[in-house]
Structure formats: structure tokens, C-alpha cells
Write a protein that holds these residues in place. Structure first.
Motif, PDB file in Angstrom:
ATOM      1  N   ARG A 152      -1.495   4.391  -6.439  1.00 43.20           N
ATOM      2  CA  ARG A 152      -2.368   5.011  -5.448  1.00 43.20           C
ATOM      3  C   ARG A 152      -1.716   5.238  -4.090  1.00 43.20           C
ATOM      4  NH1 ARG A 152      -7.909   1.837  -5.354  1.00 43.20           N
ATOM      5  NH2 ARG A 152      -8.487   3.666  -4.103  1.00 43.20           N
ATOM      6  N   PRO A 153      -0.726   4.415  -3.663  1.00 45.38           N
ATOM      7  CA  PRO A 153      -0.199   4.577  -2.292  1.00 45.38           C
ATOM      8  C   PRO A 153       0.633   5.846  -2.131  1.00 45.38           C
ATOM      9  CG  PRO A 153       1.125   2.974  -3.478  1.00 45.38           C
ATOM     10  CD  PRO A 153      -0.052   3.290  -4.361  1.00 45.38           C
ATOM     11  N   GLY A 154       0.429   6.501  -0.995  1.00 44.77           N
ATOM     12  CA  GLY A 154       1.232   7.674  -0.676  1.00 44.77           C
ATOM     13  C   GLY A 154       2.535   7.272   0.003  1.00 44.77           C
ATOM     14  N   PRO A 155       3.415   8.220   0.239  1.00 49.05           N
ATOM     15  CA  PRO A 155       4.721   7.906   0.832  1.00 49.05           C
ATOM     16  C   PRO A 155       4.615   7.307   2.230  1.00 49.05           C
ATOM     17  CG  PRO A 155       4.388  10.281   0.688  1.00 49.05           C
ATOM     18  CD  PRO A 155       3.306   9.656  -0.121  1.00 49.05           C
ATOM     19  N   ALA A 156       3.617   7.723   3.015  1.00 49.42           N
ATOM     20  CA  ALA A 156       3.506   7.194   4.379  1.00 49.42           C
ATOM     21  C   ALA A 156       3.171   5.702   4.360  1.00 49.42           C
ATOM     22  CB  ALA A 156       2.439   7.966   5.153  1.00 49.42           C
ATOM     23  N   LYS A 209       8.385  -4.596   6.855  1.00 50.68           N
ATOM     24  CA  LYS A 209       9.014  -5.784   6.255  1.00 50.68           C
ATOM     25  C   LYS A 209      10.474  -5.918   6.651  1.00 50.68           C
ATOM     26  CE  LYS A 209      10.103  -7.933   1.764  1.00 50.68           C
ATOM     27  NZ  LYS A 209       9.782  -9.312   2.182  1.00 50.68           N
ATOM     28  N   TYR A 210      11.231  -4.834   6.560  1.00 49.71           N
ATOM     29  CA  TYR A 210      12.687  -4.950   6.714  1.00 49.71           C
ATOM     30  C   TYR A 210      13.200  -4.570   8.101  1.00 49.71           C
ATOM     31  CZ  TYR A 210      12.648  -5.656   1.706  1.00 49.71           C
ATOM     32  OH  TYR A 210      12.400  -6.148   0.454  1.00 49.71           O
ATOM     33  N   CYS A 211      12.438  -3.799   8.868  1.00 50.56           N
ATOM     34  CA  CYS A 211      12.870  -3.448  10.228  1.00 50.56           C
ATOM     35  C   CYS A 211      12.135  -4.268  11.286  1.00 50.56           C
ATOM     36  CB  CYS A 211      12.663  -1.965  10.509  1.00 50.56           C
ATOM     37  SG  CYS A 211      13.696  -0.891   9.501  1.00 50.56           S
ATOM     38  N   ASP A 212      10.825  -4.479  11.058  1.00 48.85           N
ATOM     39  CA  ASP A 212      10.024  -5.231  12.021  1.00 48.85           C
ATOM     40  C   ASP A 212       9.849  -6.686  11.613  1.00 48.85           C
ATOM     41  OD1 ASP A 212       9.699  -2.878  13.478  1.00 48.85           O
ATOM     42  OD2 ASP A 212       7.921  -2.315  12.342  1.00 48.85           O
ATOM     43  N   HIS A 213      10.411  -7.054  10.459  1.00 50.23           N
ATOM     44  CA  HIS A 213      10.481  -8.458  10.012  1.00 50.23           C
ATOM     45  C   HIS A 213       9.104  -9.082   9.811  1.00 50.23           C
ATOM     46  CE1 HIS A 213      14.561  -7.669  11.231  1.00 50.23           C
ATOM     47  NE2 HIS A 213      14.201  -7.564  12.498  1.00 50.23           N
ATOM     48  N   LEU A 214       8.157  -8.283   9.306  1.00 48.44           N
ATOM     49  CA  LEU A 214       6.817  -8.786   9.006  1.00 48.44           C
ATOM     50  C   LEU A 214       6.719  -9.070   7.510  1.00 48.44           C
ATOM     51  CD1 LEU A 214       4.479  -6.454  11.101  1.00 48.44           C
ATOM     52  CD2 LEU A 214       4.735  -8.921  11.364  1.00 48.44           C
ATOM     53  N   PRO A 215       6.648 -10.333   7.110  1.00 46.36           N
ATOM     54  CA  PRO A 215       6.505 -10.645   5.682  1.00 46.36           C
ATOM     55  C   PRO A 215       5.244  -9.999   5.112  1.00 46.36           C
ATOM     56  CG  PRO A 215       7.010 -12.621   6.964  1.00 46.36           C
ATOM     57  CD  PRO A 215       6.711 -11.533   7.945  1.00 46.36           C
ATOM     58  N   LEU A 216       5.220  -9.821   3.808  1.00 44.52           N
ATOM     59  CA  LEU A 216       4.097  -9.113   3.187  1.00 44.52           C
ATOM     60  C   LEU A 216       2.765  -9.837   3.389  1.00 44.52           C
ATOM     61  CD1 LEU A 216       5.753  -7.875  -0.132  1.00 44.52           C
ATOM     62  CD2 LEU A 216       5.389  -6.605   2.000  1.00 44.52           C
ATOM     63  N   HIS A 217       2.780 -11.181   3.411  1.00 50.86           N
ATOM     64  CA  HIS A 217       1.507 -11.883   3.596  1.00 50.86           C
ATOM     65  C   HIS A 217       0.944 -11.638   4.999  1.00 50.86           C
ATOM     66  CE1 HIS A 217       4.111 -14.998   5.453  1.00 50.86           C
ATOM     67  NE2 HIS A 217       3.030 -15.328   6.132  1.00 50.86           N
ATOM     68  N   ARG A 218       1.824 -11.436   5.985  1.00 53.50           N
ATOM     69  CA  ARG A 218       1.331 -11.105   7.322  1.00 53.50           C
ATOM     70  C   ARG A 218       0.781  -9.686   7.354  1.00 53.50           C
ATOM     71  NH1 ARG A 218       5.806 -13.479  11.615  1.00 53.50           N
ATOM     72  NH2 ARG A 218       5.873 -15.630  10.824  1.00 53.50           N
ATOM     73  N   ASP A 220      -3.494  -6.859  -1.485  1.00 54.88           N
ATOM     74  CA  ASP A 220      -2.924  -8.167  -1.789  1.00 54.88           C
ATOM     75  C   ASP A 220      -1.402  -8.159  -1.640  1.00 54.88           C
ATOM     76  OD1 ASP A 220      -1.891 -10.237  -4.138  1.00 54.88           O
ATOM     77  OD2 ASP A 220      -3.691 -10.919  -3.081  1.00 54.88           O
ATOM     78  N   ARG A 221      -0.867  -9.279  -1.211  1.00 58.38           N
ATOM     79  CA  ARG A 221       0.584  -9.387  -1.035  1.00 58.38           C
ATOM     80  C   ARG A 221       1.334  -9.055  -2.323  1.00 58.38           C
ATOM     81  NH1 ARG A 221       4.714 -12.205  -2.374  1.00 58.38           N
ATOM     82  NH2 ARG A 221       3.415 -13.403  -3.786  1.00 58.38           N
ATOM     83  N   SER A 222       0.834  -9.520  -3.460  1.00 53.73           N
ATOM     84  CA  SER A 222       1.523  -9.275  -4.732  1.00 53.73           C
ATOM     85  C   SER A 222       1.550  -7.792  -5.075  1.00 53.73           C
ATOM     86  CB  SER A 222       0.857 -10.070  -5.857  1.00 53.73           C
ATOM     87  OG  SER A 222      -0.492  -9.654  -6.039  1.00 53.73           O
ATOM     88  N   VAL A 223       0.508  -7.065  -4.665  1.00 54.69           N
ATOM     89  CA  VAL A 223       0.482  -5.621  -4.896  1.00 54.69           C
ATOM     90  C   VAL A 223       1.581  -4.938  -4.087  1.00 54.69           C
ATOM     91  CG1 VAL A 223      -0.862  -3.502  -4.579  1.00 54.69           C
ATOM     92  CG2 VAL A 223      -1.961  -5.565  -5.478  1.00 54.69           C
ATOM     93  N   MET A 224       1.714  -5.328  -2.810  1.00 56.47           N
ATOM     94  CA  MET A 224       2.769  -4.743  -1.967  1.00 56.47           C
ATOM     95  C   MET A 224       4.154  -5.117  -2.483  1.00 56.47           C
ATOM     96  SD  MET A 224       1.371  -4.810   1.963  1.00 56.47           S
ATOM     97  CE  MET A 224       0.682  -6.467   1.957  1.00 56.47           C
ATOM     98  N   TRP A 251       5.002  -2.689  -5.014  1.00 53.61           N
ATOM     99  CA  TRP A 251       5.395  -1.423  -4.407  1.00 53.61           C
ATOM    100  C   TRP A 251       6.854  -1.453  -3.934  1.00 53.61           C
ATOM    101  CZ3 TRP A 251       0.674  -0.682  -0.583  1.00 53.61           C
ATOM    102  CH2 TRP A 251      -0.483  -0.453  -1.333  1.00 53.61           C
ATOM    103  N   VAL A 252       7.223  -2.551  -3.280  1.00 52.98           N
ATOM    104  CA  VAL A 252       8.592  -2.671  -2.773  1.00 52.98           C
ATOM    105  C   VAL A 252       9.587  -2.596  -3.929  1.00 52.98           C
ATOM    106  CG1 VAL A 252      10.243  -4.200  -1.635  1.00 52.98           C
ATOM    107  CG2 VAL A 252       7.935  -3.961  -0.709  1.00 52.98           C
ATOM    108  N   GLY A 253       9.264  -3.237  -5.045  1.00 55.33           N
ATOM    109  CA  GLY A 253      10.146  -3.181  -6.200  1.00 55.33           C
ATOM    110  C   GLY A 253      10.309  -1.769  -6.736  1.00 55.33           C
ATOM    111  N   HIS A 254       9.206  -1.032  -6.833  1.00 62.43           N
ATOM    112  CA  HIS A 254       9.277   0.355  -7.300  1.00 62.43           C
ATOM    113  C   HIS A 254      10.121   1.206  -6.355  1.00 62.43           C
ATOM    114  CE1 HIS A 254       6.625   0.517 -10.784  1.00 62.43           C
ATOM    115  NE2 HIS A 254       5.746  -0.256 -10.147  1.00 62.43           N
ATOM    116  N   MET A 255       9.916   1.017  -5.048  1.00 63.46           N
ATOM    117  CA  MET A 255      10.655   1.828  -4.080  1.00 63.46           C
ATOM    118  C   MET A 255      12.134   1.493  -4.065  1.00 63.46           C
ATOM    119  SD  MET A 255       8.380   3.832  -3.286  1.00 63.46           S
ATOM    120  CE  MET A 255       9.432   4.790  -2.222  1.00 63.46           C
ATOM    121  N   ALA A 256      12.462   0.218  -4.276  1.00 64.95           N
ATOM    122  CA  ALA A 256      13.878  -0.159  -4.348  1.00 64.95           C
ATOM    123  C   ALA A 256      14.553   0.562  -5.507  1.00 64.95           C
ATOM    124  CB  ALA A 256      14.010  -1.673  -4.495  1.00 64.95           C
ATOM    125  N   ALA A 257      13.854   0.656  -6.634  1.00 63.26           N
ATOM    126  CA  ALA A 257      14.424   1.353  -7.784  1.00 63.26           C
ATOM    127  C   ALA A 257      14.621   2.837  -7.492  1.00 63.26           C
ATOM    128  CB  ALA A 257      13.516   1.160  -9.003  1.00 63.26           C
TER     129      ALA A 257
END
Length: 307
Positions: A8-12, A21-30, A43-47, A50-56
Motif C-alpha cells: 500500500r505505501p507510495g514512494p513518498a 531512519k538512516y539520515c535523521d537517525h530515527l529508529p522505526l519504533h520512534r 507497526d514497526r514490523s511493517v516498516m 518495507w525497508v527490506g523491500h526497498m533495500a532489495a
């Protein structure tokens, strides 16, 4: 078409999660808590999925950046620790994030500066070699022995060494500085003053063409380096060989050829600060997220930090 198949998530939104997460250093739970304040439940696990899919999806772009960095005539390299969850042992283990940097702006090149990162579960030399696979020319690095094999010719094929070592004056200075802070040694202070003159010369040639940098270094830096070497040798003969000051001096004198190589090549730098700057954001992020969830999480982080 959405970036994640059947997602469901769009590119934005995906970009916002990754940058946070990686530039502003905010962990997913925050991030999950921030969205919840606005009435959005993610949910954090959902994000994390998403991060795993985008890394691929983004890994080919990270690999292209790596090829660009490795093609440089001079590369900076460094690594830093990252705690990684180790569920079977009930605690964290220590992984490594490695970086290689290409930055030719100090000598006026228009080649785009870039850095890429690799994750490994340990610090064996094979990972240092994987980081710099295909590199030819010069390597700015600290004294890590894992880089050593890259400076040596292949005894089986007689192929020349792929890289020439360019040691870091920031590292050498830091060891003497630590001695001065601890002991207030006048000799350490004098050594620091001489090294400061070398850095002042470099500030004056930043951004100038390689030929102009070499000319200035040979005229001005070479005599200062000769003065410094004579002073270090004379001081070493007067102090205890077991002292921290002696160890700091030997760190510099044992690497003298690599420390002075920059004088004869205008494409080289006096320090490995480019790589140290590239790992600085990682140390900030490490303080915030405390640990990576797995080795795979470390690998994903390397891809995202590259971008």
C-alpha cells in the motif's frame, strides 16, 4: 504502479521512512510513535518489511555507486563497529560497517564525490579486500593490518600490488596529542607545532590543481617533514622506549614512507579524514538505534547509507 508489489505505501512514504531512519537517525519504533500521534497506525514490523523491500530494489544503484568509487585513482577507507542482535546468545555481537570514499574535490576534479558501505559480521581481512575489490592506485587508510595484503605484489603471478599505502597524519598527530594532554610534554607540544605547519600548508593548496599542489608541497612541506623526522628521531633517543610518547613516535616513523607519499602526488591527501567523515553519521545513528536487528539488517543499512 507502487514500489512494493501488493503493498500500500507510495514512494513518498517509503522515502520518508528510509530518510528518517538512516539520515535523521530515527529508529522505526520512534517513527511508529510519531505517526500514532497523528492518528496513523503503522507497526514497526511493517516498516521493517518495507525497508527490506526497498533495500532489495535499491541494491543495484548502491552497486553502481560502488563501481564509481572503486574507479578513482585514490580511495579513502575506514570501518566502525555496529552492535548486532545475536538471539542465540541472548546479547549483541559486534559487526562492522566499512566505507570506501572517492572525493577528488581537493584537487579541483569535477568527478562526483561518493561513498559506499559494506557490512560484515567480523573484521577479518577478507572484508577489507572485498570493500576495495578492483581498486587500483592509492589507498588512504589507518594502520589496520587487514589492508596490508593490498600493498603487496602477488608472489604467485608477480602481478604488482593493486594499491599504494597513503597513511594518515590525523592518526599520527592524534597519538602525539593524547600524550601531550596526559603528560603536558614540551617535546610533544613542539611536535604538534611542527605538524600544525604541515596542515597549514595543506589548507593553502586545497582546491588547486595537482601540479600546483605538488610544487607547493615540495617547496614548503618537504623541509618541514625533514625537520619533523629529525626532531622525532632525536626525541626518541632521549626518552624511555616503553613510554606512550615513544610508541606514538614509532607509529609515525614506522610509516614514514606512507605518511610522506602525498608530497609527490597532487591527487593525494595528507589525511584519511574523508573516510572518517563518512563514518561519523553511522556513529550518531548507532547511539540512537542501539543495535542492528540482524546481519541482514546490517547489510540493508550499508545499502541505504550508500545512497
Amino acid at each position: 504502479t507502487l514500489p512494493i508489489e501488493k503493498g500500500r505505501p507510495g514512494p513518498a512514504l517509503l522515502a520518508h521512512v528510509i530518510v528518517s531512519k538512516y539520515c535523521d537517525h530515527l529508529p522505526l519504533h520512534r517513527q511508529s510513535g510519531i505517526y500514532a500521534r497523528e492518528g496513523v497506525t503503522i507497526d514497526r514490523s511493517v516498516m521493517a518489511g518495507w525497508v527490506g523491500h526497498m533495500a532489495a530494489l535499491l541494491e543495484p544503484l548502491a552497486q553502481r555507486i560502488a563501481r564509481h568509487v572503486r574507479a578513482g585513482s585514490a580511495v579513502h577507507a575506514d570501518d566502525t563497529t555496529v552492535p548486532v542482535l545475536d538471539p542465540g546468545r541472548g546479547r549483541t555481537k559486534t559487526g562492522r560497517l566499512w566505507t570506501a570514499v572517492r572525493d577528488e574535490r581537493p584537487y579541483g576534479s569535477t568527478a562526483p564525490p561518493a561513498a559506499f558501505y559494506l557490512y560484515s559480521a567480523d573484521r577479518t581481512s577478507e572484508h577489507a579486500h572485498a570493500l576495495l575489490k578492483g581498486c587500483r592506485g592509492h589507498l588512504h587508510a589507518d594502520g589496520y593490518t587487514g589492508f596490508g595484503g593490498l600493498y603487496e605484489a602477488d608472489p604467485k603471478t608477480s602481478a604488482p600490488a593493486p594499491l599504494k599505502e597513503v597513511a594518515c597524519w590525523a592518526h599520527a598527530r592524534r597519538k602525539i596529542y593524547d600524550v601531550h594532554v596526559e603528560t603536558k610534554s614540551p617535546a610533544a607540544a613542539e611536535a604538534l607545532d611542527i605538524i600544525a605547519r604541515l596542515f597549514a600548508i595543506e589548507a593553502g593548496v586545497k582546491g588547486r590543481p595537482p601540479a600546483a599542489r605538488v610544487a607547493a608541497r615540495q617547496e614548503r612541506s618537504a623541509p618541514v617533514l625533514a625537520e619533523l623526522r629529525a626532531f622525532l628521531d632525536a626525541t626518541l633517543a632521549k626518552i624511555s622506549g616503553k613510554s606512550d610518547f615513544a610508541k606514538a613516535i614509532r607509529y609515525a616513523t614506522s610509516r614514514w614512507t606512507a605518511l610522506t607519499r602525498y608530497v609527490d602526488d597532487g591527487r593525494l591527501e595528507m589525511t584519511n579524514n574523508a573516510a572518517e567523515r563518512a563514518v561519523r553519521p553511522l556513529t550518531l545513528g548507532r547511539k540512537n538505534y542501539l543495535f542492528a536487528g540482524s546481519d541482514e539488517g546490517g547489510r540493508r543499512a550499508a545499502i541505504m547509507y550508500t545512497l
